[in-house]
Scaffold this motif. Structure first.
Motif, PDB file in Angstrom:
ATOM      1  N   LEU A  55       0.826  -1.202   0.000  1.00  0.00           N
ATOM      2  CA  LEU A  55       0.000   0.000   0.000  1.00  0.00           C
ATOM      3  C   LEU A  55       0.862   1.254   0.000  1.00  0.00           C
ATOM      4  O   LEU A  55       0.551   2.231  -0.688  1.00  0.00           O
ATOM      5  CB  LEU A  55      -0.949   0.001   1.200  1.00  0.00           C
ATOM      6  N   ILE A  56       1.946   1.236   0.747  1.00  0.00           N
ATOM      7  CA  ILE A  56       2.856   2.380   0.747  1.00  0.00           C
ATOM      8  C   ILE A  56       3.517   2.534  -0.615  1.00  0.00           C
ATOM      9  O   ILE A  56       3.698   3.653  -1.108  1.00  0.00           O
ATOM     10  CB  ILE A  56       3.895   2.242   1.885  1.00  0.00           C
ATOM     11  N   LEU A  57       3.847   1.421  -1.274  1.00  0.00           N
ATOM     12  CA  LEU A  57       4.383   1.488  -2.635  1.00  0.00           C
ATOM     13  C   LEU A  57       3.363   2.092  -3.600  1.00  0.00           C
ATOM     14  O   LEU A  57       3.729   2.883  -4.474  1.00  0.00           O
ATOM     15  CB  LEU A  57       4.784   0.102  -3.123  1.00  0.00           C
ATOM     16  N   ILE A  58       2.103   1.738  -3.445  1.00  0.00           N
ATOM     17  CA  ILE A  58       1.050   2.297  -4.304  1.00  0.00           C
ATOM     18  C   ILE A  58       0.950   3.799  -4.093  1.00  0.00           C
ATOM     19  O   ILE A  58       0.886   4.572  -5.065  1.00  0.00           O
ATOM     20  CB  ILE A  58      -0.301   1.605  -4.032  1.00  0.00           C
ATOM     21  N   VAL A  59       0.960   4.240  -2.852  1.00  0.00           N
ATOM     22  CA  VAL A  59       0.845   5.666  -2.566  1.00  0.00           C
ATOM     23  C   VAL A  59       2.065   6.426  -3.088  1.00  0.00           C
ATOM     24  O   VAL A  59       1.929   7.488  -3.706  1.00  0.00           O
ATOM     25  CB  VAL A  59       0.653   5.895  -1.049  1.00  0.00           C
ATOM     26  N   CYS A  60       3.255   5.880  -2.879  1.00  0.00           N
ATOM     27  CA  CYS A  60       4.479   6.543  -3.369  1.00  0.00           C
ATOM     28  C   CYS A  60       4.490   6.636  -4.891  1.00  0.00           C
ATOM     29  O   CYS A  60       4.861   7.670  -5.442  1.00  0.00           O
ATOM     30  CB  CYS A  60       5.722   5.797  -2.899  1.00  0.00           C
ATOM     31  N   SER A  61       4.078   5.591  -5.565  1.00  0.00           N
ATOM     32  CA  SER A  61       4.073   5.640  -7.029  1.00  0.00           C
ATOM     33  C   SER A  61       2.976   6.554  -7.552  1.00  0.00           C
ATOM     34  O   SER A  61       3.138   7.176  -8.597  1.00  0.00           O
ATOM     35  CB  SER A  61       3.936   4.241  -7.610  1.00  0.00           C
ATOM     36  N   LEU A  62       1.888   6.677  -6.826  1.00  0.00           N
ATOM     37  CA  LEU A  62       0.830   7.597  -7.218  1.00  0.00           C
ATOM     38  C   LEU A  62       1.286   9.043  -7.054  1.00  0.00           C
ATOM     39  O   LEU A  62       1.079   9.869  -7.941  1.00  0.00           O
ATOM     40  CB  LEU A  62      -0.431   7.329  -6.391  1.00  0.00           C
TER      41      LEU A  62
END
Length: 87
Positions: A55-62
């Protein structure tokens, strides 16, 4: 897939394109967090903990406006939900 996320987070920074400073900072953060995730994969005991990393990877990439990393992060998250802990 994490290797591709690492590469796509570094390409905008290394090409010296007209990347805004904030976006470059988030790309560096995405790179660092992906490296941390790679090292933590063998130490994770539960799917909930790994789900938080993804989830943190998703937020960072977003936030870093990295569509390739966003799609791969979402795929990793969905694969984790479907198949459980995939270490």
């Amino acid at each position: 897939m994490l290797l591709i996320i690492l590469i796509t987070s570094l390409v905008p920074i290394l090409t010296h394109s007209s990347v805004p400073l904030i976006s470059a900072g988030f790309n560096i953060a995405l790179f660092i967090f992906t490296v941390i995730t790679v090292f933590k994969l063998n130490l994770v005991n539960t799917t909930d903990e790994l789900r938080k990393y993804y989830l943190i990877l998703i937020v960072c990439s977003l936030v870093s406006i990295n569509p390739i990393a966003l799609v791969l992060s979402i795929y990793l998250f969905l694969q984790l939900d479907t198949f459980g802990l995939h270490i």
